[in-house]
Each structure stands twice: as C-alpha cells, then as structure tokens.
Write an enzyme that holds these catalytic residues in place. Structure first.
Site, PDB file in Angstrom:
ATOM      1  N   GLU A 107       0.849  -1.187   0.000  1.00  0.00           N
ATOM      2  CA  GLU A 107       0.000   0.000   0.000  1.00  0.00           C
ATOM      3  C   GLU A 107       0.885   1.238   0.000  1.00  0.00           C
ATOM      4  O   GLU A 107       2.095   1.144   0.243  1.00  0.00           O
ATOM      5  CB  GLU A 107      -0.926  -0.003   1.218  1.00  0.00           C
ATOM      6  N   ILE A 132       1.292  -2.435  -7.893  1.00  0.00           N
ATOM      7  CA  ILE A 132       0.689  -3.698  -8.322  1.00  0.00           C
ATOM      8  C   ILE A 132       1.077  -3.993  -9.768  1.00  0.00           C
ATOM      9  O   ILE A 132       0.645  -3.305 -10.708  1.00  0.00           O
ATOM     10  CB  ILE A 132      -0.851  -3.646  -8.180  1.00  0.00           C
ATOM     11  N   THR A 133       1.892  -5.024  -9.957  1.00  0.00           N
ATOM     12  CA  THR A 133       2.231  -5.495 -11.301  1.00  0.00           C
ATOM     13  C   THR A 133       0.979  -6.070 -11.955  1.00  0.00           C
ATOM     14  O   THR A 133       0.245  -6.834 -11.328  1.00  0.00           O
ATOM     15  CB  THR A 133       3.322  -6.566 -11.234  1.00  0.00           C
ATOM     16  N   GLN A 145      29.940  -1.745 -18.934  1.00  0.00           N
ATOM     17  CA  GLN A 145      31.351  -1.352 -18.966  1.00  0.00           C
ATOM     18  C   GLN A 145      32.104  -2.080 -20.080  1.00  0.00           C
ATOM     19  O   GLN A 145      32.968  -1.497 -20.742  1.00  0.00           O
ATOM     20  CB  GLN A 145      31.995  -1.640 -17.610  1.00  0.00           C
ATOM     21  N   GLY A 171      31.749  -0.301 -23.239  1.00  0.00           N
ATOM     22  CA  GLY A 171      32.226   1.075 -23.275  1.00  0.00           C
ATOM     23  C   GLY A 171      31.110   2.042 -23.622  1.00  0.00           C
ATOM     24  O   GLY A 171      29.983   1.926 -23.136  1.00  0.00           O
ATOM     25  N   GLU A 181       9.321  -7.704  -4.031  1.00  0.00           N
ATOM     26  CA  GLU A 181       9.194  -8.895  -3.167  1.00  0.00           C
ATOM     27  C   GLU A 181      10.005  -8.748  -1.880  1.00  0.00           C
ATOM     28  O   GLU A 181      10.558  -9.734  -1.372  1.00  0.00           O
ATOM     29  CB  GLU A 181       9.630 -10.168  -3.920  1.00  0.00           C
TER      30      GLU A 181
END
Length: 391
Positions: free
Chosen positions: A135, A165-166, A343, A346, A370
């Site tokens: 929430e 909420i996914t 990296q 580059g 999670e």
C-alpha cells in the site's frame, strides 16, 4: 579448439519431461519473445498476447497440481523456465512469477471446492493474475496495511488503495490482503477479487526507469463487494498466507535475476569477441577477461543458490532462509553483472543501440520487489542470529 558464441547453460533436470519442457521454453523465448523485446519495452507495450501464448504452451501454472490445470512440476524445474523467459524479456519472466504468486494463496490455502471452481481457469492460460499486498504507506511493513474488508452476512466490502501492483488494471483476478479485524498481523484476511469487480479501478501506471512494458499501478477499492466464498483461508490468516506466498515468490525473483544476468553476460561476451582494438579482439585483454570470469562466477553461484532453495522447498522443508538468501544474492549479482556488461561495451554500452543498458535498468528493480534486499538481510539475520532484542 576454442568454442565460439555464448556457451549454453548446463542444466541438471530430473526427468526427460523436464528437459523437453526447457527445450520448448527456450525455443519459444528465442523465437517469439526475444526478437521484439527491446522495441516493445521502448514502446511500453504490454505483451498480453504473449502471456496467452505462454498459457497455451502450459507455462502459466507449472508448479501447481495437474488435477487443477497446472503442470505438476517441481520448483526446481519451474524456476529454470522462469530464468529462460526472463533472459528473453524480464517483463515476461517477472509476469509469470507474479501470476504464480497470485495463484499461490488459493492453490495452497483454498478449500477443495474453491480450487476446483477457480484454479483451472487461473492456471490454464486464459487468465492473468496480480498480487495486492503493498500500500502507499505500507510496503515492507505489510502488517500495517490499511485496506479494510467489512463483513455483512455472507458478503465482504473492501475499501482502500493498493500500490505497486504489477499487472494493475490488466489482471483478470487479484489476490487481495485486507484488514478484516483488529490491528497487526492477526487482523488480515485474503480474498480473491475479479478484475472486473464494480468499484475496482486502476490509477495511471507508474513511470519507471525500466520494465516499461510491465504496468505497475495503484488499485483503488471503492466499495468492492465479494462473497465470503471468495475469502481464502480462515479469517485473520491472511498475513500467514502472504508470507508463505512471498517465500515462494522470492525464488521467482531470484531466477529472473539470473536470467537477466545471463543475457547481459552473453551480450557482453559477443561484443568483446567481435570488437577489435590495437589490432586484436577486446576478448584478448586480461582486464576484460577477468571481469567476464567474475560475471560468470556470480551467475553460476546465484543459479546454484536458487536451485538449492528450490530443492529444499520441493522436499517439503522450511526454505524461508534460503529464499531470502537466493533473492538477495541473485539480485545483487544481476545488478553487478549488468553494470559490468555496460562497462564491457564502453560507450556503446551506454546507448540504446545495445540491450545491456536495458538489462542494467531492469536489474535494479529486482533488488526492490518482493521485499527490498535490506529486508532480506533482516530475514536472514533473524534465522541465523535470532530475533532482535526488544528490551
């Protein structure tokens, strides 16, 4: 003779059925998901048709009982499927993990009649689920939630707001944790709420740094009514149900993290083998070779850790500590590996012309969802050193 191209992941699967399942998943992921992943993420495209395809292939209910439409597979196998899907596109892998999390309460705490009525549609590929615990004012402090469920005879009325909420606004069903009694953990119950319930609405999706194809939104419950037949478990059992689901869900996040890390390593290795500087491939330079060795080692260690936790779960033993360790280690490893992949490339790594910058942005959220990795450390420490002193 040295081998060229990314080395296939060596998997130790318990049955021929499991090996065939992984081969099917890998083929589907590389043929149907990976080619358009970058463009669809840039466009913020929610892949509902892809979830339907995955469901038709039997991949949306793998760890649940076959009698209710699931795949009857151990977590050891299910998690490796997740890894393959996440390597192709994290929105898909994480989406399958969230759907599995949303189905957990009913599958493990529902009555036989509830499971028979609802699970076949939930697991058979025709529906997509979401999990409503967090929430605006209670994320990791889940026992402090304020969304309230009030009973009137055989009906519950739910009011409040859920956050982060996914699949919010897109799911066909929501597993909702709401306060049905007094304060604290013992006053929470779980409910199965249809996605089209009157009074249920979604806010505009959050604007995120990654996973733009996976909608994350607040959900508003304004007098949403559900029959008592959609309450899962006993009144006041919701917090226990939530924690059990989260332990399993953390393993899903760990597997997704290793999938993203593996994709980043493969992209980095392919680049340094082709790119030449000072008359020879970048892959010949010891500094980069050592970086690649560290990346590969982190991935292998993370994969071994989440699989060990999965086997503990499959054996019916308590796996809460191992789940927290796997989530912590694998997501931290994914963040490090994807950063190193940028990296390796580059300046090109910092551009959207190559996928490693997307992997880096996506890996970050896995350290948060999670239960943040700080919460995982608290969980692990309680198991190892005992609960904190309150005196």
């Amino acid at each position: 003779m040295p081998q060229h191209g990314p080395q296939p992941v060596v998997r130790h699967l318990p049955t021929q059925e499991a090996r065939d399942l992984l081969a099917l998943t890998r083929d589907l992921a590389q043929r149907e998901i990976a080619p358009a992943a970058g463009a669809e993420e840039d466009a913020g495209t929610f892949p509902r048709e892809t979830f339907a395809l995955i469901g038709e292939a039997g991949l949306l209910g793998l760890p649940y009982a076959e009698e209710y439409g699931g795949g009857g597979q151990p977590y050891e196998v299910y998690l490796q499927v997740l890894e393959e899907l996440a390597a192709a596109r994290l929105t898909i892998g994480l989406g399958v993990s969230v759907h599995t999390l949303a189905s957990h309460a009913l599958a493990h705490f529902g009555t036989k009649e509830q499971r028979a009525e609802h699970l076949p549609a939930m697991l058979g590929g025709g529906m997509l689920g979401a999990y409503c615990l967090s929430e605006p004012a209670s994320g990791s402090d889940a026992a402090n939630l304020r969304t309230r469920a009030v009973r009137d005879g055989d009906t519950w009325t739910i009011d409040g707001t859920k956050a982060w909420i996914t699949h919010g606004g897109h799911a066909d069903f929501y597993t909702v944790l709401a306060r049905s009694g007094g304060e604290g953990a013992r006053g929470i119950s779980a409910y199965l709420v249809p996605g089209d319930a009157p009074g249920l609405s979604a806010a505009a999706p959050e604007r995120k740094m990654g996973m733009k194809g996976s909608p994350t939104a607040q959900l508003h419950f304004d007098g949403v009514t559900v029959p008592d037949a959609r309450r899962i478990g006993d009144e006041g059992q919701g917090f226990t149900i939530a924690l059990a689901a989260l332990d399993a869900g953390r393993l899903g996040i760990a597997a997704c993290a290793i999938g993203v890390a593996q994709a980043a390593l493969d992209a980095g290795v392919a680049y340094v083998r082709e790119r030449r500087q000072f008359g020879r491939p970048l892959a010949d330079f010891q500094g980069l070779r050592f970086m690649i060795a560290d990346m590969a080692t982190r991935i292998e260690a993370g994969r071994a850790l989440y699989l060990a936790a999965a086997r503990t779960r499959d054996a019916g033993e308590d796996f809460s500590r191992q789940a927290a360790m796997a989530k912590l280690f694998c997501t931290d490893a994914a963040m490090q590996v994807t950063t190193d992949a940028v990296q390796l490339l580059g300046g090109y790594g910092y551009t959207a012309d190559f996928p490693v910058e997307r992997y880096m942005r996506e890996a970050k959220v896995l350290q948060i969802v999670e239960g943040t990795n700080q919460i995982q450390r608290m969980v692990i420490a309680r198991h190892v050193a005992g609960p904190e002193s309150r005196g």
